[in-house]
Write a protein that holds these residues in place. Sequence first.
Motif, PDB file in Angstrom:
ATOM      1  N   GLU A 101       0.801  -1.233   0.000  1.00  0.00           N
ATOM      2  CA  GLU A 101       0.000   0.000   0.000  1.00  0.00           C
ATOM      3  C   GLU A 101       0.824   1.270   0.000  1.00  0.00           C
ATOM      4  N   ASP A 102       1.827   1.323   0.899  1.00  0.00           N
ATOM      5  CA  ASP A 102       2.563   2.575   1.079  1.00  0.00           C
ATOM      6  C   ASP A 102       4.079   2.413   1.201  1.00  0.00           C
ATOM      7  N   GLY A 103       4.590   1.197   1.040  1.00  0.00           N
ATOM      8  CA  GLY A 103       6.030   0.960   1.117  1.00  0.00           C
ATOM      9  C   GLY A 103       6.600   0.969   2.518  1.00  0.00           C
ATOM     10  N   SER A 104       5.731   1.078   3.537  1.00  0.00           N
ATOM     11  CA  SER A 104       6.219   1.114   4.918  1.00  0.00           C
ATOM     12  C   SER A 104       6.752  -0.258   5.339  1.00  0.00           C
ATOM     13  N   VAL A 105       7.579  -0.263   6.380  1.00  0.00           N
ATOM     14  CA  VAL A 105       8.188  -1.493   6.878  1.00  0.00           C
ATOM     15  C   VAL A 105       7.137  -2.338   7.594  1.00  0.00           C
ATOM     16  N   LEU A 106       7.012  -3.589   7.183  1.00  0.00           N
ATOM     17  CA  LEU A 106       6.145  -4.540   7.876  1.00  0.00           C
ATOM     18  C   LEU A 106       6.967  -5.425   8.810  1.00  0.00           C
ATOM     19  N   ASP A 107       8.203  -5.722   8.400  1.00  0.00           N
ATOM     20  CA  ASP A 107       9.090  -6.579   9.178  1.00  0.00           C
ATOM     21  C   ASP A 107      10.524  -6.181   8.873  1.00  0.00           C
ATOM     22  N   GLY A 108      11.328  -5.975   9.926  1.00  0.00           N
ATOM     23  CA  GLY A 108      12.704  -5.524   9.781  1.00  0.00           C
ATOM     24  C   GLY A 108      13.643  -6.635   9.390  1.00  0.00           C
ATOM     25  N   PRO A 109      14.893  -6.260   9.287  1.00  0.00           N
ATOM     26  CA  PRO A 109      15.633  -5.239  10.004  1.00  0.00           C
ATOM     27  C   PRO A 109      15.538  -3.818   9.439  1.00  0.00           C
ATOM     28  N   ALA A 110      14.971  -3.604   8.254  1.00  0.00           N
ATOM     29  CA  ALA A 110      14.820  -2.233   7.750  1.00  0.00           C
ATOM     30  C   ALA A 110      14.011  -1.419   8.751  1.00  0.00           C
ATOM     31  N   THR A 111      14.375  -0.145   8.908  1.00  0.00           N
ATOM     32  CA  THR A 111      13.653   0.722   9.847  1.00  0.00           C
ATOM     33  C   THR A 111      12.916   1.852   9.142  1.00  0.00           C
ATOM     34  N   SER A 112      13.148   2.025   7.842  1.00  0.00           N
ATOM     35  CA  SER A 112      12.409   3.041   7.092  1.00  0.00           C
ATOM     36  C   SER A 112      11.852   2.419   5.819  1.00  0.00           C
ATOM     37  N   GLY A 113      10.738   2.987   5.375  1.00  0.00           N
ATOM     38  CA  GLY A 113      10.030   2.450   4.228  1.00  0.00           C
ATOM     39  C   GLY A 113      10.689   2.768   2.897  1.00  0.00           C
ATOM     40  N   LEU A 114      10.126   2.174   1.843  1.00  0.00           N
ATOM     41  CA  LEU A 114      10.599   2.417   0.486  1.00  0.00           C
ATOM     42  C   LEU A 114      10.058   3.745  -0.011  1.00  0.00           C
ATOM     43  N   GLU A 115      10.868   4.483  -0.754  1.00  0.00           N
ATOM     44  CA  GLU A 115      10.470   5.777  -1.294  1.00  0.00           C
ATOM     45  C   GLU A 115       9.437   5.590  -2.401  1.00  0.00           C
ATOM     46  N   ALA A 116       8.357   6.383  -2.340  1.00  0.00           N
ATOM     47  CA  ALA A 116       7.302   6.311  -3.358  1.00  0.00           C
ATOM     48  C   ALA A 116       7.816   6.829  -4.690  1.00  0.00           C
ATOM     49  N   VAL A 117       7.328   6.241  -5.780  1.00  0.00           N
ATOM     50  CA  VAL A 117       7.651   6.651  -7.141  1.00  0.00           C
ATOM     51  C   VAL A 117       6.321   6.956  -7.830  1.00  0.00           C
ATOM     52  N   GLU A 118       6.229   8.120  -8.442  1.00  0.00           N
ATOM     53  CA  GLU A 118       5.005   8.516  -9.142  1.00  0.00           C
ATOM     54  C   GLU A 118       4.882   7.746 -10.455  1.00  0.00           C
ATOM     55  N   ILE A 119       3.707   7.152 -10.662  1.00  0.00           N
ATOM     56  CA  ILE A 119       3.455   6.426 -11.902  1.00  0.00           C
ATOM     57  C   ILE A 119       2.131   6.872 -12.504  1.00  0.00           C
ATOM     58  N   THR A 120       1.960   6.540 -13.787  1.00  0.00           N
ATOM     59  CA  THR A 120       0.710   6.781 -14.485  1.00  0.00           C
ATOM     60  C   THR A 120       0.284   5.464 -15.124  1.00  0.00           C
ATOM     61  N   VAL A 121      -1.001   5.131 -14.979  1.00  0.00           N
ATOM     62  CA  VAL A 121      -1.547   3.941 -15.618  1.00  0.00           C
ATOM     63  C   VAL A 121      -2.458   4.431 -16.734  1.00  0.00           C
ATOM     64  N   ASP A 122      -2.135   4.036 -17.964  1.00  0.00           N
ATOM     65  CA  ASP A 122      -2.917   4.419 -19.127  1.00  0.00           C
ATOM     66  C   ASP A 122      -3.261   3.143 -19.888  1.00  0.00           C
ATOM     67  N   GLY A 123      -4.498   2.727 -19.791  1.00  0.00           N
ATOM     68  CA  GLY A 123      -4.897   1.446 -20.378  1.00  0.00           C
ATOM     69  C   GLY A 123      -4.206   0.343 -19.627  1.00  0.00           C
ATOM     70  N   ASP A 124      -3.382  -0.461 -20.324  1.00  0.00           N
ATOM     71  CA  ASP A 124      -2.648  -1.531 -19.644  1.00  0.00           C
ATOM     72  C   ASP A 124      -1.169  -1.198 -19.472  1.00  0.00           C
ATOM     73  N   SER A 125      -0.787   0.061 -19.740  1.00  0.00           N
ATOM     74  CA  SER A 125       0.611   0.481 -19.648  1.00  0.00           C
ATOM     75  C   SER A 125       0.857   1.278 -18.365  1.00  0.00           C
ATOM     76  N   ILE A 126       1.928   0.915 -17.656  1.00  0.00           N
ATOM     77  CA  ILE A 126       2.328   1.632 -16.439  1.00  0.00           C
ATOM     78  C   ILE A 126       3.650   2.328 -16.741  1.00  0.00           C
ATOM     79  N   THR A 127       3.682   3.661 -16.581  1.00  0.00           N
ATOM     80  CA  THR A 127       4.881   4.457 -16.851  1.00  0.00           C
ATOM     81  C   THR A 127       5.191   5.332 -15.644  1.00  0.00           C
ATOM     82  N   LYS A 128       6.450   5.785 -15.566  1.00  0.00           N
ATOM     83  CA  LYS A 128       6.809   6.780 -14.551  1.00  0.00           C
ATOM     84  C   LYS A 128       6.130   8.078 -14.930  1.00  0.00           C
ATOM     85  N   ALA A 129       5.618   8.785 -13.924  1.00  0.00           N
ATOM     86  CA  ALA A 129       4.934  10.056 -14.169  1.00  0.00           C
ATOM     87  C   ALA A 129       5.916  11.163 -14.446  1.00  0.00           C
TER      88      ALA A 129
END
Length: 150
Positions: free
Chosen positions: A122-150
């Motif tokens: 959902e949000d890239g947050s840590v569910l189980d460590g040892p990581a203590t910080s979540g993954l950085e969000a990346v903006e995307i666009t979904v157009d039809g069946d294609s997913i691209t970086k925004a």
Amino acid sequence: MTAINRRRALTGTAAVAAGVPLLAACGGSDDGGDTASDPSGSGAASSDGGSGDAAPSALATTADVPVGGCFVVEAAKVVVTQPTEGDFKAFSAICTHQGCAVQSSTVGDIPCPCHGSKFSLEDGSVLDGPATSGLEAVEITVDGDSITKA
């Protein structure tokens, strides 16, 4: 000038023979061995080559990303998730613990194979460590069946 005798030559050879494997074990890998491969064979792991003027190329297709799972786009270092049907999100595919690449998954989280960290679809947050910080969000666009970086 000192002549090299047999004992000195053999000692040096033994040190090199023992040292090279030890150094190799400590070094990083550039072969992508700890990243997930593209199981679909779709070739969706392309990127725009870094040019801001070029039209964005597809990261993946919607069919590449399982519902309740994630798909890693190695070339772009992005993981695309689909927490619920039709809801696509993207994050950096680099684990915040020690920089390993996360893996594609169908089991409800984003797993890192190196040390067992798990991140939220959902949000890239840590569910189980040892990581203590979540993954950085990346903006995307979904157009039809294609997913691209925004």
